[in-house]
Motif scaffolding. Structure first.
Motif, mmCIF file in Angstrom:
data_model
loop_
_atom_site.group_PDB
_atom_site.id
_atom_site.type_symbol
_atom_site.label_atom_id
_atom_site.label_comp_id
_atom_site.label_asym_id
_atom_site.label_seq_id
_atom_site.Cartn_x
_atom_site.Cartn_y
_atom_site.Cartn_z
ATOM 1 N N PHE A 90 0.860 -1.187 0.000
ATOM 2 C CA PHE A 90 0.000 0.000 0.000
ATOM 3 C C PHE A 90 0.892 1.232 0.000
ATOM 4 N N LYS A 91 0.775 2.029 -1.041
ATOM 5 C CA LYS A 91 1.653 3.189 -1.194
ATOM 6 C C LYS A 91 0.964 4.505 -0.862
ATOM 7 N N GLY A 92 -0.322 4.459 -0.596
ATOM 8 C CA GLY A 92 -1.041 5.680 -0.258
ATOM 9 C C GLY A 92 -1.403 6.528 -1.467
ATOM 10 N N LEU A 93 -1.254 5.981 -2.675
ATOM 11 C CA LEU A 93 -1.624 6.736 -3.874
ATOM 12 C C LEU A 93 -3.137 6.877 -3.989
ATOM 13 N N SER A 94 -3.862 5.947 -3.416
ATOM 14 C CA SER A 94 -5.318 6.028 -3.325
ATOM 15 C C SER A 94 -5.665 5.882 -1.849
ATOM 16 N N THR A 95 -6.933 5.998 -1.531
ATOM 17 C CA THR A 95 -7.333 5.809 -0.137
ATOM 18 C C THR A 95 -7.249 4.323 0.208
ATOM 19 N N PHE A 96 -7.179 4.037 1.493
ATOM 20 C CA PHE A 96 -7.140 2.645 1.930
ATOM 21 C C PHE A 96 -8.424 1.932 1.517
ATOM 22 N N SER A 97 -9.554 2.634 1.559
ATOM 23 C CA SER A 97 -10.819 1.992 1.178
ATOM 24 C C SER A 97 -10.795 1.570 -0.290
ATOM 25 N N THR A 98 -10.250 2.391 -1.158
ATOM 26 C CA THR A 98 -10.137 2.026 -2.570
ATOM 27 C C THR A 98 -9.231 0.806 -2.719
ATOM 28 N N TRP A 99 -8.128 0.803 -1.989
ATOM 29 C CA TRP A 99 -7.164 -0.297 -2.052
ATOM 30 C C TRP A 99 -7.798 -1.599 -1.574
ATOM 31 N N ILE A 100 -8.525 -1.549 -0.456
ATOM 32 C CA ILE A 100 -9.110 -2.786 0.095
ATOM 33 C C ILE A 100 -10.266 -3.276 -0.783
ATOM 34 N N PHE A 101 -11.022 -2.353 -1.374
ATOM 35 C CA PHE A 101 -12.078 -2.775 -2.297
ATOM 36 C C PHE A 101 -11.471 -3.398 -3.549
ATOM 37 N N ARG A 102 -10.327 -2.918 -3.981
ATOM 38 C CA ARG A 102 -9.649 -3.515 -5.136
ATOM 39 C C ARG A 102 -9.252 -4.956 -4.818
ATOM 40 N N ILE A 103 -8.745 -5.169 -3.610
ATOM 41 C CA ILE A 103 -8.401 -6.531 -3.184
ATOM 42 C C ILE A 103 -9.666 -7.390 -3.133
ATOM 43 N N ALA A 104 -10.743 -6.844 -2.573
ATOM 44 C CA ALA A 104 -12.004 -7.584 -2.481
ATOM 45 C C ALA A 104 -12.507 -7.961 -3.870
ATOM 46 N N TYR A 105 -12.446 -7.034 -4.791
ATOM 47 C CA TYR A 105 -12.887 -7.329 -6.153
ATOM 48 C C TYR A 105 -12.028 -8.435 -6.764
ATOM 49 N N ASN A 106 -10.722 -8.367 -6.551
ATOM 50 C CA ASN A 106 -9.829 -9.408 -7.086
ATOM 51 C C ASN A 106 -10.107 -10.764 -6.452
ATOM 52 N N VAL A 107 -10.380 -10.779 -5.155
ATOM 53 C CA VAL A 107 -10.716 -12.029 -4.468
ATOM 54 C C VAL A 107 -11.974 -12.630 -5.092
ATOM 55 N N PHE A 108 -12.985 -11.786 -5.317
ATOM 56 C CA PHE A 108 -14.223 -12.290 -5.915
ATOM 57 C C PHE A 108 -13.990 -12.737 -7.352
ATOM 58 N N TYR A 109 -13.232 -11.970 -8.106
ATOM 59 C CA TYR A 109 -12.933 -12.313 -9.496
ATOM 60 C C TYR A 109 -12.178 -13.650 -9.562
ATOM 61 N N ASP A 110 -11.212 -13.843 -8.664
ATOM 62 C CA ASP A 110 -10.482 -15.115 -8.607
ATOM 63 C C ASP A 110 -11.417 -16.265 -8.263
ATOM 64 N N PHE A 111 -12.335 -16.017 -7.331
ATOM 65 C CA PHE A 111 -13.304 -17.044 -6.948
ATOM 66 C C PHE A 111 -14.150 -17.457 -8.154
ATOM 67 N N ILE A 112 -14.659 -16.476 -8.878
ATOM 68 C CA ILE A 112 -15.489 -16.755 -10.057
ATOM 69 C C ILE A 112 -14.679 -17.510 -11.107
ATOM 70 N N ARG A 113 -13.473 -17.049 -11.341
ATOM 71 C CA ARG A 113 -12.619 -17.659 -12.369
ATOM 72 C C ARG A 113 -12.269 -19.102 -12.009
ATOM 73 N N ASN A 114 -12.099 -19.373 -10.719
ATOM 74 C CA ASN A 114 -11.714 -20.710 -10.286
ATOM 75 C C ASN A 114 -12.889 -21.670 -10.125
ATOM 76 N N GLN A 115 -14.088 -21.155 -10.291
ATOM 77 C CA GLN A 115 -15.258 -22.031 -10.189
ATOM 78 C C GLN A 115 -15.240 -23.005 -11.353
ATOM 79 N N LYS A 116 -15.173 -24.261 -11.038
ATOM 80 C CA LYS A 116 -15.213 -25.263 -12.110
ATOM 81 C C LYS A 116 -16.638 -25.439 -12.606
#
Length: 182
Positions: A66-92
């Motif tokens: 985390f470099k502080g270029l965006s807010t922490f909330s934006t950063w954590i939502f980006r991680i959340a979106y990636n977690v969900f995207y990975d979950f969807i992608r890994n669904q067999k």
């Protein structure tokens, strides 16, 4: 908690390995992240809890990035979106969520449950990206620029997805005889 308080807590986590500081960040953002996953999973409480937990674990592991270029909330939502995207992608098996069995945590009136099921059904017609954009923009009240950062998409693409999602939702809700102001 302000942006400066978030930075102070992150600094405490990184410099002093202060887990209580990270717990305060979790306490602040957990309701928003959980709501994000509840809407993305169309009401699946157990899956939402698992995905939220995975998000906060990943955020802790990668906190140094985390470099502080965006807010922490934006950063954590980006991680959340990636977690969900990975979950969807890994669904067999691309299974549909059983909306009638969606685990609600507390007893609600049958009218409220029916309305929530209708909302989840309406959201189900959207692509995962559209659903995420609708939620971030309308439910999390993020500006389009922030949604663009979270989704890692150009602003024009976010606007296009949002426009298509609105159109799809309007068509669906009209077919279901929903009227504005009801």
């Amino acid at each position: 908690m302000s942006r400066n308080e978030d930075i102070l807590l992150i600094t405490k986590c990184l410099l002093n390995d202060d887990r209580r500081a990270y717990t305060r960040l979790i306490d602040k953002y957990h309701p928003q992240i959980k709501r994000f996953f509840l809407n993305q999973t169309l009401g699946n409480v157990m899956l939402s809890d698992d995905l939220a937990q995975e998000t906060f674990i990943k955020a802790y592991i990668y906190l140094r990035s985390f470099k502080g270029l965006s807010t922490f909330s934006t950063w954590i939502f980006r991680i959340a979106y990636n977690v969900f995207y990975d979950f969807i992608r890994n669904q067999k098996n691309t299974e549909d969520y059983d909306l009638e069995v969606a685990g609600f945590e507390y007893v609600q009136s049958s009218e409220k449950i029916a309305r929530e099921i209708d909302i989840y059904r309406a959201m189900q017609i959207l692509k995962p990206e559209e659903r995420a954009i609708v939620q971030l923009y309308y439910l999390e009240d993020m500006a389009l620029t922030k949604v663009s950062e979270v989704m890692d998409m150009p602003s024009g693409t976010v606007k296009s997805h949002l426009s298509r999602a609105r159109q799809k939702l309007n068509i669906y809700l009209e077919k279901e005889n929903y009227r504005y102001g009801e």
